[in-house]
Design an enzyme around this catalytic site. Structure first.
Site, PDB file in Angstrom:
ATOM      1  CE1 TYR A  56      -3.037  -2.969   0.330  1.00 55.81           C
ATOM      2  CE2 TYR A  56      -3.220  -2.707   2.703  1.00 55.81           C
ATOM      3  CZ  TYR A  56      -3.344  -3.648   1.583  1.00 55.81           C
ATOM      4  OH  TYR A  56      -4.287  -4.629   1.756  1.00 55.81           O
ATOM      5  CG  HIS A 140      -0.720  -8.660   0.469  1.00 50.21           C
ATOM      6  ND1 HIS A 140      -0.512  -7.513   0.151  1.00 50.21           N
ATOM      7  CD2 HIS A 140      -2.223  -8.827   0.247  1.00 50.21           C
ATOM      8  CE1 HIS A 140      -1.335  -6.578  -0.043  1.00 50.21           C
ATOM      9  NE2 HIS A 140      -2.422  -7.240  -0.088  1.00 50.21           N
TER      10      HIS A 140
END
Length: 333
Positions: A56, A140
């Site tokens: 992110y 992830h």
């Protein structure tokens, strides 16, 4: 705000989790002040669970979240492994919008689900967060790296959990087949499932949620608004990060008509819906401002009448077997 324990880990999560992708400049810039105000607003509302990742904003989300949580206590933080950030030799000349983040391309992501990659990733995350621990570590998006994630990354996380470095481990994905496999073949504690168990679609009910419930594991549901479609369905609205197909938009508009007949915004029903399943411990919602956080909290505090769910079923917009949140005494009819 109500809290739940993830499986048998002792890790407590609030029913609403703060998703920190937006404060990593998801799609457009967010100032430091706005990012900190968003975290402050979540904290003031009782949110104590915060989710971030190196992906992110090329680490920006982790840096901002760590700064915002500095000197606070009694919270739960999750971050993710699988993408290492390495300096970009050509970095700083362009941006990272091709990957969805409005930040300079100072680094590049390198997929790595090796044992060493997991250790390096967590060490770097702790450095960016400025914290001495994270509570939850998630694999992830290992969609195209499933075997390495199972045979190398997962055992590394398992050892870190056994050593007390992290308290809970799991997987964060936008699909159902892989987390179902992890639930069957490993001892993960939690699945972060994005976009696959929402008011609009319940693919997660086929395998993931039943597997989690049967094994005493927990699910955190992200993407409850299906990329924004369930906040304000209209032509041009996005679904799975692309323009919504006409039949999907029509379904969302029909849902909106039903919820509004009961005096409930569609986004409120969407936020409440996943909490009806016993395996769901929390819903995760991102925000880039304090106002967005306060609106989300206001929607979660609404009483959703049982008759709303009944009408969605009667209209064929919600399958009859799908669990819904129990009506409160005020909303029972």
């Amino acid at each position: 705000m109500r809290t739940t324990t993830l499986g048998t880990t002792g890790v407590r999560v609030t029913e609403l989790s703060f998703g920190a992708a937006a404060i990593g400049n998801l799609f457009r810039p967010v100032t430091d002040e706005a990012a900190y105000d968003a975290v402050d607003a979540a904290w003031d509302a009782g949110v104590r669970t915060f989710d971030t990742a190196p992906h992110y904003g090329l680490g920006l989300s982790e840096r901002r979240l760590g700064a915002a949580l500095h000197d606070r206590d009694t919270y739960t933080v999750s971050t993710k492994v699988g993408r290492l950030l390495e300096p970009n030799p050509e970095g700083g000349r362009g941006d990272d919008l091709a990957n969805g983040f409005a930040v300079p391309d100072t680094h590049r992501r390198v997929w790595d689900f090796s044992c060493d990659g997991v250790l390096r990733s967590l060490e770097a995350s702790l450095d960016r967060l400025g914290l001495d621990r994270v509570d939850i570590a998630l694999l992830h998006d290992p969609d195209h790296h499933a075997e390495q994630a199972l045979t190398e990354a997962y055992p590394a996380l398992e050892r870190l959990r056994a050593e007390g470095v992290v308290k809970a481990i799991g997987i964060g994905v936008n699909q159902c087949a892989l987390p179902a496999r992890f639930l069957r073949e490993t001892d993960i504690d939690v699945v972060l499932l994005a976009g696959r168990y929402t008011l609009l679609e319940q693919e997660g009910l086929t395998e993931v949620l039943p597997e989690a419930a049967a094994r005493g594991r927990s699910v955190i549901v992200g993407g409850v608004f299906n990329s924004g479609l369930l906040t304000d369905p209209k032509p041009g609205a996005t679904y799975d990060y692309a323009p919504a197909p006409p039949h999907v938009l029509d379904r969302a508009l029909r849902m909106k008509a039903v919820t509004e007949r009961h005096g409930i915004p569609l986004r409120a029903a969407a936020l409440h819906f996943p909490l009806g399943h016993p395996a769901v411990a929390s819903v995760l919602s991102g925000a880039r401002s304090a106002d967005e956080v306060r609106d989300t909290v206001d929607q979660l505090r609404r009483t959703v009448p049982a008759a709303l769910w009944d009408e969605l079923r009667a209209e064929g917009l919600l399958p009859p077997h799908v669990p819904v949140p129990a009506a409160t005494p005020e909303s029972s009819e």
